[in-house]
Design a protein around this motif. Structure first.
Motif, PDB file in Angstrom:
ATOM      1  N   ASN A  71     -11.326  36.267  -9.772  1.00 55.23           N
ATOM      2  CA  ASN A  71     -11.412  37.326 -10.784  1.00 55.23           C
ATOM      3  C   ASN A  71     -10.312  38.360 -10.490  1.00 55.23           C
ATOM      4  O   ASN A  71     -10.294  38.968  -9.412  1.00 55.23           O
ATOM      5  CB  ASN A  71     -12.806  37.964 -10.720  1.00 55.23           C
ATOM      6  CG  ASN A  71     -13.001  39.021 -11.798  1.00 55.23           C
ATOM      7  OD1 ASN A  71     -12.096  39.810 -12.072  1.00 55.23           O
ATOM      8  ND2 ASN A  71     -14.186  39.062 -12.376  1.00 55.23           N
ATOM      9  N   GLU A 124     -15.376  36.506 -19.094  1.00 51.55           N
ATOM     10  CA  GLU A 124     -16.733  37.054 -19.053  1.00 51.55           C
ATOM     11  C   GLU A 124     -16.833  38.276 -19.962  1.00 51.55           C
ATOM     12  O   GLU A 124     -15.846  38.989 -20.160  1.00 51.55           O
ATOM     13  CB  GLU A 124     -17.073  37.502 -17.630  1.00 51.55           C
ATOM     14  CG  GLU A 124     -16.977  36.401 -16.608  1.00 51.55           C
ATOM     15  CD  GLU A 124     -17.482  36.848 -15.239  1.00 51.55           C
ATOM     16  OE1 GLU A 124     -18.016  35.999 -14.535  1.00 51.55           O
ATOM     17  OE2 GLU A 124     -17.340  38.032 -14.901  1.00 51.55           O
ATOM     18  N   GLU A 143     -24.712  31.454 -14.664  1.00 49.20           N
ATOM     19  CA  GLU A 143     -24.091  32.073 -13.488  1.00 49.20           C
ATOM     20  C   GLU A 143     -25.142  32.967 -12.857  1.00 49.20           C
ATOM     21  O   GLU A 143     -25.586  33.948 -13.477  1.00 49.20           O
ATOM     22  CB  GLU A 143     -22.854  32.898 -13.860  1.00 49.20           C
ATOM     23  CG  GLU A 143     -22.282  33.610 -12.633  1.00 49.20           C
ATOM     24  CD  GLU A 143     -21.025  34.439 -12.908  1.00 49.20           C
ATOM     25  OE1 GLU A 143     -20.254  34.068 -13.808  1.00 49.20           O
ATOM     26  OE2 GLU A 143     -20.848  35.458 -12.220  1.00 49.20           O
ATOM     27  N   GLY A 157     -21.931  34.463  -8.913  1.00 52.26           N
ATOM     28  CA  GLY A 157     -20.938  35.483  -8.630  1.00 52.26           C
ATOM     29  C   GLY A 157     -21.496  36.887  -8.638  1.00 52.26           C
ATOM     30  O   GLY A 157     -22.544  37.163  -9.213  1.00 52.26           O
ATOM     31  N   ASP A 159     -20.147  40.236  -5.851  1.00 50.68           N
ATOM     32  CA  ASP A 159     -20.164  40.718  -4.466  1.00 50.68           C
ATOM     33  C   ASP A 159     -20.220  39.600  -3.433  1.00 50.68           C
ATOM     34  O   ASP A 159     -20.639  39.833  -2.289  1.00 50.68           O
ATOM     35  CB  ASP A 159     -21.306  41.713  -4.229  1.00 50.68           C
ATOM     36  CG  ASP A 159     -20.985  43.096  -4.776  1.00 50.68           C
ATOM     37  OD1 ASP A 159     -19.802  43.355  -5.094  1.00 50.68           O
ATOM     38  OD2 ASP A 159     -21.909  43.909  -4.899  1.00 50.68           O
TER      39      ASP A 159
HETATM   40  N1  LIG Z   1     -18.674  36.753 -12.098  1.00 49.29           N
HETATM   41  C1  LIG Z   1     -18.438  37.510 -10.944  1.00 49.29           C
HETATM   42  C2  LIG Z   1     -17.015  37.839 -10.826  1.00 49.29           C
HETATM   43  O1  LIG Z   1     -16.201  37.420 -11.616  1.00 49.29           O
HETATM   44  C3  LIG Z   1     -16.518  38.646  -9.708  1.00 49.29           C
HETATM   45  O2  LIG Z   1     -17.445  39.538  -9.220  1.00 49.29           O
HETATM   46  P1  LIG Z   1     -16.989  40.421  -7.951  1.00 49.29           P
HETATM   47  O3  LIG Z   1     -16.561  39.471  -6.850  1.00 49.29           O
HETATM   48  O4  LIG Z   1     -15.834  41.276  -8.387  1.00 49.29           O
HETATM   49  O5  LIG Z   1     -18.207  41.199  -7.580  1.00 49.29           O
END
Ligand SMILES: NCC(=O)COP(=O)(O)O
Ligand SMILES: CC(=O)[C@@H](O)[C@H](O)COP(=O)(O)O
Length: 249
Positions: free
Chosen positions: A13, A80, A161, A200, A202
């Motif tokens: 991400n 997302e 998810e 996903g 954290d």
């Molecule tokens: N779907 C969770 C994501 O894309 C990333 O979440 P994070 O690692 O930034 O908490």
């Protein structure tokens, strides 16, 4: 999509790269360059969460990342967001491999819960159907509640998810084993319902190995915040040396 030896795909991400980029008008760090480097390093996908306020990912990033992904046909582009806000415009424009519906409110600090069935079923179904007609796989962001999985499938979802913040937040405490079991149970219910499984929020290098071991059938994790923070730390030494070399030629 290619897979690592654990068979769990890593989708990076890049929201937080955009957040840093947006603090100046210089275009650095480049979000597409970051995505390209992640793909070159072996990441199996790229995830973005273009929020309506464009605090990090902007509409221009969506189209630029879509263009980049054309050069990586075996990797996955996952977008997302809330389909009742701006998400569907992006889905119709670029038709990513996967869309993850997330029930965030506008301006929400970060995602903190999943969809609720049966309440959300009726309004989600036509949007799920539209995505699937566009050839886009649909994943629903869900709390780890086994009883909710069959309803997610009945609404037409291909995957769920699992929202992992409660697992991550208890890491290193006695409560963590109880949390982890909730995810293992939800994963089993998802599998029995015929759903694919993502997770996903954290996740990080400390809490990820135990999660992947305990949660059977996991296909993909999307990781942003911790991964980008690690990328900064792991890059400081080489970067400082490069600047020192500029000064001491
Ligand atoms: N779907 C969770 C994501 O894309 C990333 O979440 P994070 O690692 O930034 O908490
Ligand atoms: C759905 C999810 O858990 C992630 O997309 C998370 O919401 C990241 O969004 P931010 O980077 O805006 O916190």
């Amino acid at each position: 999509m290619t897979h690592s030896s654990s068979n769990v795909a890593l989708s990076v991400n890049v929201n937080k790269v955009a957040l840093l980029r947006n603090s100046r008008h210089l275009g650095i760090p480049s979000v597409t360059r970051a995505a390209q480097l992640c793909l070159q390093a072996g990441a199996q996908g790229i995830t973005i969460h273009p929020r309506p306020d464009e605090r990090h990912i902007r509409a221009s990033d969506v189209s630029e990342l879509h263009a980049l992904m054309q050069a990586w046909p075996d990797r996955e582009f996952n977008i997302e967001g809330n389909p009742f806000h701006n998400l569907m415009d992006h889905v119709r424009a670029v038709r990513p491999h996967q869309v993850t519906f997330v029930p965030d409110s506008e301006g929400q600090f970060t995602s903190d819960h999943g969809w609720t069935f049966p309440q959300d079923a009726q309004r989600l179904k036509p949007l799920i159907d539209e995505c699937k007609a566009l050839g886009v796989r649909v994943s629903l962001f869900m709390d780890p509640v086994p009883e909710q999985m069959a309803a997610a499938r009945a609404a037409g979802a291909d995957r769920v998810e699992l929202y992992t913040e409660p697992y991550a937040a208890t890491w290193g405490t006695p409560d963590n084993a109880v949390q982890l079991q909730r995810y293992a149970d939800a994963a089993q219910a998802a599998s029995q319902a015929g759903l694919g499984l993502n997770a996903g929020h954290d996740l990080n290098r400390d809490n990820l190995p135990a999660f992947v071991t305990a949660v059977k059938g996991l296909q993909e994790v999307s990781i942003g915040h911790a991964l980008i923070a690690d990328a900064l730390e792991m890059g400081y030494a080489a970067t400082v040396q490069a600047y020192l070399a500029c000064l001491h030629k």
